[in-house]
Design a protein around this motif. Structure first.
Motif, PDB file in Angstrom:
ATOM      1  N   TYR A   8       0.834  -1.203   0.000  1.00 38.16           N
ATOM      2  CA  TYR A   8       0.000   0.000   0.000  1.00 38.16           C
ATOM      3  C   TYR A   8       0.869   1.253   0.000  1.00 38.16           C
ATOM      4  N   LEU A   9       1.873   1.273   0.859  1.00 33.76           N
ATOM      5  CA  LEU A   9       2.751   2.447   0.948  1.00 33.76           C
ATOM      6  C   LEU A   9       3.447   2.711  -0.383  1.00 33.76           C
ATOM      7  N   GLU A  10       3.870   1.636  -1.031  1.00 31.40           N
ATOM      8  CA  GLU A  10       4.573   1.770  -2.307  1.00 31.40           C
ATOM      9  C   GLU A  10       3.641   2.307  -3.384  1.00 31.40           C
ATOM     10  N   GLU A  11       2.445   1.754  -3.472  1.00 27.09           N
ATOM     11  CA  GLU A  11       1.501   2.149  -4.521  1.00 27.09           C
ATOM     12  C   GLU A  11       0.918   3.541  -4.281  1.00 27.09           C
ATOM     13  N   SER A  12       0.838   3.966  -3.022  1.00 27.98           N
ATOM     14  CA  SER A  12       0.266   5.277  -2.703  1.00 27.98           C
ATOM     15  C   SER A  12       1.313   6.389  -2.708  1.00 27.98           C
ATOM     16  N   GLY A  13       2.575   6.016  -2.904  1.00 27.65           N
ATOM     17  CA  GLY A  13       3.631   7.015  -2.913  1.00 27.65           C
ATOM     18  C   GLY A  13       4.066   7.471  -1.537  1.00 27.65           C
ATOM     19  N   LYS A  14       3.685   6.722  -0.482  1.00 27.36           N
ATOM     20  CA  LYS A  14       4.012   7.126   0.883  1.00 27.36           C
ATOM     21  C   LYS A  14       5.193   6.361   1.467  1.00 27.36           C
ATOM     22  N   LEU A  15       5.745   5.442   0.694  1.00 28.42           N
ATOM     23  CA  LEU A  15       6.805   4.591   1.222  1.00 28.42           C
ATOM     24  C   LEU A  15       8.020   5.401   1.656  1.00 28.42           C
ATOM     25  N   ASP A  16       8.391   6.404   0.852  1.00 31.57           N
ATOM     26  CA  ASP A  16       9.580   7.192   1.164  1.00 31.57           C
ATOM     27  C   ASP A  16       9.311   8.297   2.175  1.00 31.57           C
ATOM     28  N   ASN A  17       8.143   8.224   2.807  1.00 29.47           N
ATOM     29  CA  ASN A  17       7.861   9.134   3.917  1.00 29.47           C
ATOM     30  C   ASN A  17       7.309   8.339   5.102  1.00 29.47           C
ATOM     31  N   THR A  18       7.766   7.089   5.229  1.00 24.47           N
ATOM     32  CA  THR A  18       7.277   6.219   6.296  1.00 24.47           C
ATOM     33  C   THR A  18       8.408   5.366   6.859  1.00 24.47           C
ATOM     34  N   ILE A  19       8.481   5.303   8.180  1.00 22.87           N
ATOM     35  CA  ILE A  19       9.404   4.397   8.859  1.00 22.87           C
ATOM     36  C   ILE A  19       8.624   3.159   9.280  1.00 22.87           C
ATOM     37  N   ILE A  20       9.145   1.996   8.961  1.00 22.11           N
ATOM     38  CA  ILE A  20       8.533   0.734   9.384  1.00 22.11           C
ATOM     39  C   ILE A  20       9.478   0.051  10.365  1.00 22.11           C
ATOM     40  N   VAL A  21       8.954  -0.290  11.529  1.00 23.34           N
ATOM     41  CA  VAL A  21       9.735  -1.015  12.534  1.00 23.34           C
ATOM     42  C   VAL A  21       9.084  -2.374  12.754  1.00 23.34           C
ATOM     43  N   ILE A  22       9.861  -3.436  12.660  1.00 21.02           N
ATOM     44  CA  ILE A  22       9.371  -4.788  12.924  1.00 21.02           C
ATOM     45  C   ILE A  22      10.075  -5.291  14.180  1.00 21.02           C
ATOM     46  N   TYR A  23       9.276  -5.718  15.153  1.00 17.64           N
ATOM     47  CA  TYR A  23       9.864  -6.180  16.415  1.00 17.64           C
ATOM     48  C   TYR A  23       8.893  -7.152  17.076  1.00 17.64           C
ATOM     49  N   THR A  24       9.264  -7.662  18.242  1.00 18.82           N
ATOM     50  CA  THR A  24       8.372  -8.498  19.033  1.00 18.82           C
ATOM     51  C   THR A  24       8.564  -8.186  20.502  1.00 18.82           C
ATOM     52  N   ASP A  25       7.681  -8.713  21.334  1.00 21.66           N
ATOM     53  CA  ASP A  25       7.759  -8.443  22.768  1.00 21.66           C
ATOM     54  C   ASP A  25       8.662  -9.420  23.513  1.00 21.66           C
ATOM     55  N   HIS A  26       8.697 -10.664  23.071  1.00 20.32           N
ATOM     56  CA  HIS A  26       9.507 -11.699  23.711  1.00 20.32           C
ATOM     57  C   HIS A  26       9.587 -12.872  22.741  1.00 20.32           C
ATOM     58  N   GLY A  27      10.343 -13.880  23.109  1.00 21.92           N
ATOM     59  CA  GLY A  27      10.499 -15.016  22.226  1.00 21.92           C
ATOM     60  C   GLY A  27       9.403 -16.063  22.392  1.00 21.92           C
ATOM     61  N   TYR A  28       9.534 -17.136  21.641  1.00 23.05           N
ATOM     62  CA  TYR A  28       8.626 -18.280  21.719  1.00 23.05           C
ATOM     63  C   TYR A  28       8.625 -18.821  23.146  1.00 23.05           C
ATOM     64  N   ARG A  29       7.439 -19.061  23.698  1.00 23.56           N
ATOM     65  CA  ARG A  29       7.260 -19.512  25.083  1.00 23.56           C
ATOM     66  C   ARG A  29       7.794 -18.488  26.095  1.00 23.56           C
TER      67      ARG A  29
END
Length: 412
Positions: free
Chosen positions: A300-321
């Motif tokens: 969506y960001l790429e097609e709407s032209g907003k990708l180069d004005n957006t920071i994406i952070v991928i993370y998690t809270d803790h590990g498996y179990r």
């Protein structure tokens, strides 16, 4: 009429007693409510959107982006080629509430005394956080988590999010009371009692059914779906007239019962796959579903032209179990593929807010104890302190009050 009198009569006496309670709370109120009043600035289109996409319980050892042999994250793996990837990242606490609080405040759990639900922020900690800084910069701030466990209102995180789990933080009654009462534990108690009383009254009179937060977390069929979260994020990006900050927490990867967007798996009551706890195969499918959602938002960001004005952070809270001594993903994708590369030395969740502020040229507050990953490799001997917020019932007497601390140095 008599039935209604029986229902409401106790409240009349309680109202008189509440007046005394409110006056006593006013006299003992905390000063932080009046002291912490940063001036809001005008919203600027130059500020990038910030999307923190967290998925519950991700271990790096199960992500193909981190070398896992199964193809669990094909899109995220591709995304890492143009992103800043923390190779050896660890959580600061084993619970979701404690860990998401670290991600929002940039403070250690022991600093803010939030290890797990129902711990809350208090005093100045309630006002010292990333969403509060961004809100006063003009951002539209939204949290898409889960009731109670990832919920700024229940955490007593004040003046940060405008919308929390599809509910406006604005409450005319409480907004009028809070400046008088300050940010004392007593004020939060009064707020909680007010909300719970209204929930029960609505339930009694069939206006709105009370929520069961435990079921919403542990029953995949009783909570907001991850697809709904994704669509809400896209809708916010489409409709907002100012930069958005979204803190989202996806739940398909939440154990012990994992889920996917494949409805025939979730709704088949006879399926052993949907009922088996800590099913690794279903866990890997759930991770693949999260990868699909990241791809959908990126597309969506790429097609709407907003990708180069957006920071994406991928993370998690803790590990498996809920483990804290295994690597977790922390990945930043900045506009124009800025800062792409790998951080090898130890990093941690409290580094996320500091890194984001560094990118948007905002000075890191003294109270934020994480480190920006844009300043190069952290010290090789940097120690990561993680708290295991386990149930005291699992600890034998006389050590009920002692929590487990783990120190990680050089991935050891």
């Amino acid at each position: 009429t008599k039935a209604l009198e029986r229902c409401f009569f106790p409240f009349f006496g309680a109202a008189r007693r509440s007046t005394v309670v409110i006056l006593s709370i006013y006299n003992s109120r905390s000063p932080y409510m009046s002291d912490f009043t940063p001036e809001a600035t005008e919203a600027s289109a130059e500020h990038p959107n910030i999307l923190i996409l967290g998925s519950d319980g991700l271990s790096a050892s199960y992500l193909s982006a981190y070398g896992f042999e199964g193809n669990t994250t094909p899109f995220i793996t591709e995304l890492t080629q143009t992103s800043l990837l923390a190779e050896n990242a660890f959580p600061n606490v084993s619970s979701t509430t404690g860990s998401t609080t670290s991600a929002l405040t940039g403070k250690m759990p022991a600093e803010v005394q939030v290890f797990r639900y129902p711990d809350i922020l208090s005093k100045e900690d309630s006002f010292e956080h990333l969403p509060g800084i961004l809100k006063h910069m003009g951002y539209k701030t939204v949290e898409l988590g889960t009731t109670y466990y990832v919920d700024a209102r229940k955490l007593n995180l004040a003046d940060g999010f405008e919308l929390v789990n599809n509910v406006s933080v604005d409450n005319p009654i409480l907004d009028a009371i809070q400046p008088l009462l300050g940010n004392s534990p007593s004020a939060f108690f009064l707020q909680t009692v007010t909300e719970r009383a209204s929930d029960r009254l609505f339930h009694i009179f069939f206006i709105k059914e009370m929520e069961n937060p435990f079921l919403q977390v542990n029953n995949p069929n009783a909570r907001m779906t991850d697809e709904e979260r994704t669509q809400q994020i896209i809708n916010l990006l489409e409709t907002s007239d100012r930069p958005v900050f979204v803190f989202s927490h996806y739940m398909n990867t939440h154990g012990p019962l994992f889920s996917t967007d494949d409805k025939h798996v979730e709704e088949n009551e006879d399926s052993a796959e949907s009922e088996k706890e800590w099913d690794v195969e279903l866990y890997k499918k759930a991770i693949r579903t999260f990868d699909d959602h990241v791809r959908e938002i990126y597309t969506y960001l790429e097609e709407s032209g907003k990708l180069d004005n957006t920071i994406i952070v991928i993370y998690t809270d803790h590990g498996y179990r809920y483990v804290v001594n295994q690597r977790i993903p922390i990945i930043f994708h900045f506009p124009n593929n800025d800062h792409a590369g790998t951080i090898q030395n130890n990093t941690q969740i409290i580094d996320i807010p500091a890194t984001l502020l560094d990118y948007i040229n905002v000075d890191q507050p003294e109270w934020m104890t994480g480190s920006s990953l844009l300043q190069g490799e952290p010290p090789a001997m940097r120690e990561i302190i993680s708290t295991t917020a386990g149930s005291p019932k699992k600890i034998k007497p006389p050590f009920y009050q002692i929590k487990s601390l783990q120190f990680i140095v050089c991935q050891k």
